[in-house]
Scaffold this motif. Structure first.
Motif, PDB file in Angstrom:
ATOM      1  N   ARG A 207       0.813  -1.216   0.000  1.00  0.00           N
ATOM      2  CA  ARG A 207       0.000   0.000   0.000  1.00  0.00           C
ATOM      3  C   ARG A 207       0.848   1.269   0.000  1.00  0.00           C
ATOM      4  O   ARG A 207       0.361   2.346  -0.333  1.00  0.00           O
ATOM      5  CB  ARG A 207      -0.925  -0.032   1.220  1.00  0.00           C
ATOM      6  N   GLY A 208       2.130   1.125   0.394  1.00  0.00           N
ATOM      7  CA  GLY A 208       3.030   2.278   0.381  1.00  0.00           C
ATOM      8  C   GLY A 208       3.222   2.870  -1.008  1.00  0.00           C
ATOM      9  O   GLY A 208       3.702   3.997  -1.142  1.00  0.00           O
ATOM     10  N   SER A 232       0.934  -7.178  -1.699  1.00  0.00           N
ATOM     11  CA  SER A 232       0.254  -7.508  -0.441  1.00  0.00           C
ATOM     12  C   SER A 232      -1.249  -7.644  -0.724  1.00  0.00           C
ATOM     13  O   SER A 232      -1.743  -7.245  -1.778  1.00  0.00           O
ATOM     14  CB  SER A 232       0.501  -6.410   0.598  1.00  0.00           C
ATOM     15  N   ARG A 233      -1.957  -8.187   0.241  1.00  0.00           N
ATOM     16  CA  ARG A 233      -3.382  -8.457   0.025  1.00  0.00           C
ATOM     17  C   ARG A 233      -4.228  -7.210  -0.212  1.00  0.00           C
ATOM     18  O   ARG A 233      -5.066  -7.205  -1.123  1.00  0.00           O
ATOM     19  CB  ARG A 233      -3.926  -9.264   1.207  1.00  0.00           C
ATOM     20  N   PRO A 234      -4.050  -6.125   0.598  1.00  0.00           N
ATOM     21  CA  PRO A 234      -4.914  -4.955   0.349  1.00  0.00           C
ATOM     22  C   PRO A 234      -4.765  -4.402  -1.063  1.00  0.00           C
ATOM     23  O   PRO A 234      -5.716  -3.867  -1.628  1.00  0.00           O
ATOM     24  CB  PRO A 234      -4.441  -3.923   1.379  1.00  0.00           C
ATOM     25  N   GLY A 251      -2.840 -15.886   0.316  1.00  0.00           N
ATOM     26  CA  GLY A 251      -2.436 -15.846  -1.088  1.00  0.00           C
ATOM     27  C   GLY A 251      -1.432 -16.942  -1.360  1.00  0.00           C
ATOM     28  O   GLY A 251      -1.437 -17.985  -0.701  1.00  0.00           O
ATOM     29  N   GLY A 263       7.401  -0.887   0.384  1.00  0.00           N
ATOM     30  CA  GLY A 263       6.184  -0.252   0.907  1.00  0.00           C
ATOM     31  C   GLY A 263       5.196  -1.260   1.457  1.00  0.00           C
ATOM     32  O   GLY A 263       3.992  -1.107   1.308  1.00  0.00           O
ATOM     33  N   GLY A 266       4.797  -5.584   6.624  1.00  0.00           N
ATOM     34  CA  GLY A 266       5.342  -6.816   7.210  1.00  0.00           C
ATOM     35  C   GLY A 266       4.418  -7.409   8.256  1.00  0.00           C
ATOM     36  O   GLY A 266       4.878  -7.970   9.255  1.00  0.00           O
ATOM     37  N   HIS A 270       1.205 -11.437   6.014  1.00  0.00           N
ATOM     38  CA  HIS A 270       2.015 -11.307   4.797  1.00  0.00           C
ATOM     39  C   HIS A 270       3.271 -12.187   4.931  1.00  0.00           C
ATOM     40  O   HIS A 270       3.605 -12.956   4.021  1.00  0.00           O
ATOM     41  CB  HIS A 270       2.413  -9.841   4.566  1.00  0.00           C
ATOM     42  N   ALA A 289       8.898  -0.124  10.832  1.00  0.00           N
ATOM     43  CA  ALA A 289       8.060  -1.122  10.119  1.00  0.00           C
ATOM     44  C   ALA A 289       8.464  -2.525  10.552  1.00  0.00           C
ATOM     45  O   ALA A 289       9.655  -2.860  10.545  1.00  0.00           O
ATOM     46  CB  ALA A 289       8.211  -0.958   8.605  1.00  0.00           C
ATOM     47  N   ASP A 302      12.182   6.547   1.042  1.00  0.00           N
ATOM     48  CA  ASP A 302      10.966   6.676   0.246  1.00  0.00           C
ATOM     49  C   ASP A 302      11.112   5.816  -1.027  1.00  0.00           C
ATOM     50  O   ASP A 302      12.071   5.998  -1.794  1.00  0.00           O
ATOM     51  CB  ASP A 302      10.780   8.157  -0.123  1.00  0.00           C
TER      52      ASP A 302
HETATM   53  C1  LIG Z   1      -7.235 -13.291   8.124  1.00  0.00           C
HETATM   54  C2  LIG Z   1      -6.302 -12.334   7.449  1.00  0.00           C
HETATM   55  C3  LIG Z   1      -5.548 -12.806   6.381  1.00  0.00           C
HETATM   56  C4  LIG Z   1      -4.658 -11.929   5.728  1.00  0.00           C
HETATM   57  N1  LIG Z   1      -3.912 -12.408   4.686  1.00  0.00           N
HETATM   58  C5  LIG Z   1      -2.989 -11.584   4.121  1.00  0.00           C
HETATM   59  C6  LIG Z   1      -2.137 -12.066   3.069  1.00  0.00           C
HETATM   60  O1  LIG Z   1      -2.234 -13.212   2.643  1.00  0.00           O
HETATM   61  N2  LIG Z   1      -1.238 -11.200   2.549  1.00  0.00           N
HETATM   62  C7  LIG Z   1      -1.090  -9.916   2.979  1.00  0.00           C
HETATM   63  O2  LIG Z   1      -0.229  -9.175   2.432  1.00  0.00           O
HETATM   64  N3  LIG Z   1      -1.894  -9.448   3.950  1.00  0.00           N
HETATM   65  C8  LIG Z   1      -2.843 -10.227   4.511  1.00  0.00           C
HETATM   66  N4  LIG Z   1      -3.663  -9.740   5.490  1.00  0.00           N
HETATM   67  C9  LIG Z   1      -3.609  -8.283   5.765  1.00  0.00           C
HETATM   68  C10 LIG Z   1      -2.456  -7.910   6.678  1.00  0.00           C
HETATM   69  O3  LIG Z   1      -2.848  -8.037   8.023  1.00  0.00           O
HETATM   70  C11 LIG Z   1      -2.018  -6.456   6.436  1.00  0.00           C
HETATM   71  O4  LIG Z   1      -3.130  -5.609   6.634  1.00  0.00           O
HETATM   72  C12 LIG Z   1      -1.462  -6.216   5.039  1.00  0.00           C
HETATM   73  O5  LIG Z   1      -0.418  -7.136   4.760  1.00  0.00           O
HETATM   74  C13 LIG Z   1      -0.908  -4.782   4.950  1.00  0.00           C
HETATM   75  O6  LIG Z   1      -0.552  -4.527   3.631  1.00  0.00           O
HETATM   76  P1  LIG Z   1       0.560  -3.419   3.309  1.00  0.00           P
HETATM   77  O7  LIG Z   1       1.767  -3.736   4.085  1.00  0.00           O
HETATM   78  O8  LIG Z   1       0.653  -3.335   1.829  1.00  0.00           O
HETATM   79  O9  LIG Z   1      -0.134  -2.077   3.792  1.00  0.00           O
HETATM   80  P2  LIG Z   1       0.105  -1.177   5.089  1.00  0.00           P
HETATM   81  O10 LIG Z   1      -0.053  -1.973   6.327  1.00  0.00           O
HETATM   82  O11 LIG Z   1      -0.773   0.009   4.894  1.00  0.00           O
HETATM   83  O12 LIG Z   1       1.622  -0.767   5.004  1.00  0.00           O
HETATM   84  C14 LIG Z   1       2.154   0.088   4.036  1.00  0.00           C
HETATM   85  C15 LIG Z   1       3.631   0.274   4.355  1.00  0.00           C
HETATM   86  O13 LIG Z   1       4.201   1.122   3.366  1.00  0.00           O
HETATM   87  C16 LIG Z   1       5.091   2.010   3.999  1.00  0.00           C
HETATM   88  N5  LIG Z   1       5.181   3.196   3.126  1.00  0.00           N
HETATM   89  C17 LIG Z   1       4.254   4.154   2.925  1.00  0.00           C
HETATM   90  N6  LIG Z   1       4.668   5.049   2.010  1.00  0.00           N
HETATM   91  C18 LIG Z   1       5.908   4.643   1.636  1.00  0.00           C
HETATM   92  C19 LIG Z   1       6.863   5.143   0.725  1.00  0.00           C
HETATM   93  N7  LIG Z   1       6.633   6.239  -0.012  1.00  0.00           N
HETATM   94  N8  LIG Z   1       8.034   4.482   0.596  1.00  0.00           N
HETATM   95  C20 LIG Z   1       8.307   3.356   1.321  1.00  0.00           C
HETATM   96  N9  LIG Z   1       7.424   2.837   2.187  1.00  0.00           N
HETATM   97  C21 LIG Z   1       6.246   3.467   2.339  1.00  0.00           C
HETATM   98  C22 LIG Z   1       4.489   2.291   5.354  1.00  0.00           C
HETATM   99  O14 LIG Z   1       5.492   2.718   6.262  1.00  0.00           O
HETATM  100  C23 LIG Z   1       3.916   0.923   5.704  1.00  0.00           C
HETATM  101  O15 LIG Z   1       4.852   0.143   6.426  1.00  0.00           O
HETATM  102  C24 LIG Z   1      -4.548 -10.575   6.148  1.00  0.00           C
HETATM  103  C25 LIG Z   1      -5.310 -10.133   7.248  1.00  0.00           C
HETATM  104  C26 LIG Z   1      -6.174 -11.007   7.873  1.00  0.00           C
HETATM  105  C27 LIG Z   1      -6.961 -10.504   9.036  1.00  0.00           C
END
Ligand SMILES: Cc1cc2nc3c(=O)[nH]c(=O)nc-3n(C[C@H](O)[C@H](O)[C@H](O)COP(=O)(O)OP(=O)(O)OC[C@H]3O[C@@H](n4cnc5c(N)ncnc54)[C@H](O)[C@@H]3O)c2cc1C
Length: 321
Positions: A207-208, A232-234, A251, A263, A266, A270, A289, A302
């Protein structure tokens, strides 16, 4: 008595995971003082005899075109016939999509003990003990298998392919192939250039990255490294990327040699799908993070600044710039 390895293919070509399964099966056969044989189903576009360089002595080929697409029930029935004809006592699969669909069914059919997710050669000096991943790769278990026939599904990337010399004897196996109860009407291929589950290098983003329009820098880095892309999932849930790129607990579980997470926070869900990667590199602007705790190398910064610089540096190193 022999070790039988299921050699699976895609578009007529043997998958890398099967080369690992062959090397693994050959080593087990050596331990047990026997030989390893292989079974191939459907049309194949490569020289099967050449697979002897991985140590396989015989390959049983059921060249029926109706086996060109996986049907787990039909495949199970055919492999059972080959296993019975060869007197196989240990049967090896890769723990990939095909292996996960066939191996459990075959274990019921042959009344065989089954270990999925093996990560090392079995201990055969005192019984038959297989080391496997448990709790999404957070721990290992040693499983003792006491059945006469044993089935092992080897985790992809858990065992190194070893190629030497030699040719295998290819035997046309005349199996009874049942009609499938399902019909494949259409196949839509995943768009990525490198299949995610087979990739040695994976560039993954979360999502970053803020939005789908920013994935150009991820694709460029992946192309430069001849890597598959993941997310990542979202990101998949928001349709920024296709669901076949989603890695984690819900996944794909992958184990590349190099996983670059950009981004991605962790979260434990995931990590469950990627923590078997040999080397993890994390790029995140937040030094707190959680992913940094699982990383071998981390860059605090970044992504929009770091990733283009990294791509440019790799291109220079490879003489692509
Ligand atoms: C039952 C269940 C199953 C799940 N299964 C999965 C799965 O299989 N896979 C999975 O991925 N998730 C899964 N999830 C979701 C998981 O809990 C997290 O919500 C998800 O992994 C977060 O995705 P993310 O890290 O992309 O987003 P975020 O949590 O929003 O993190 C974004 C990151 O990007 C960083 N960032 C922002 N801007 C920048 C930038 N410009 N440069 C560098 N870094 C930046 C931030 O510091 C942050 O660390 C599941 C959740 C549940 C409840």
């Amino acid at each position: 008595m022999s070790v039988l390895v299921f050699i699976d293919s895609a578009d007529g070509h043997v998958k890398k995971a099967s080369l690992e399964a062959m090397t693994y099966g050959v080593k087990i056969a050596e331990q047990m003082g026997t030989v390893a044989e292989g079974v191939v189903l459907g049309s194949i576009g490569e020289d099967l005899a050449a697979l002897g360089k991985y140590g396989i002595k015989k390959i049983h080929h059921v060249a029926n075109e109706s086996l060109n697409h996986l049907d787990a029930q039909v495949y199970t029935n055919v492999i059972a016939q080959v296993a019975e004809a060869t007197g196989a006592k240990v049967i090896i699969f890769s723990n990939n999509v095909d292996g996960k669909a066939i191996a459990p069914r075959l274990s019921v059919r042959l009344k065989a003990g089954f270990v999925s997710g093996a990560v090392a050669l079995p201990e055969t000096t005192n019984g038959f003990i297989v080391k496997k991943n448990v709790f999404s790769g957070k721990a290992y278990a040693n499983v003792s298998v006491s059945s006469d026939i044993k089935i092992i599904a080897l985790n992809p990337n858990a065992y190194k392919v070893v190629a030497g010399e030699g040719t295998a004897e290819v035997i046309a196996f005349n199996a009874t192939v049942n009609a499938s109860k399902v019909k494949v009407t259409n196949v839509t291929k995943a768009s990525g250039e490198v299949p995610l589950t087979e990739a040695e290098v994976v560039v993954s983003a979360g999502r970053g990255l803020k939005g789908p329009e920013n994935w150009g820098i991820i694709e460029e880095l992946a192309k430069t490294l001849h890597a598959a892309t993941a997310c990542s999932r979202p990101v998949a849930d928001a349709h920024w990327r296709p669901h076949n790129e989603h890695v984690g607990q819900t996944g794909f579980a992958i184990a590349p040699n190099l996983y670059i997470a950009i981004g991605i926070s962790g979260a434990i869900q995931h990590l469950a799908g990627v923590n078997r990667s040999k080397v993890i590199v994390v790029i995140n602007k937040d030094p707190e993070a959680p992913f940094f705790k699982a990383a071998d190398y981390g860059i605090i910064g970044d992504a929009f600044e770091v990733v283009p610089k990294l791509t440019a540096a790799i291109k220079k190193l490879k003489g692509m710039a």
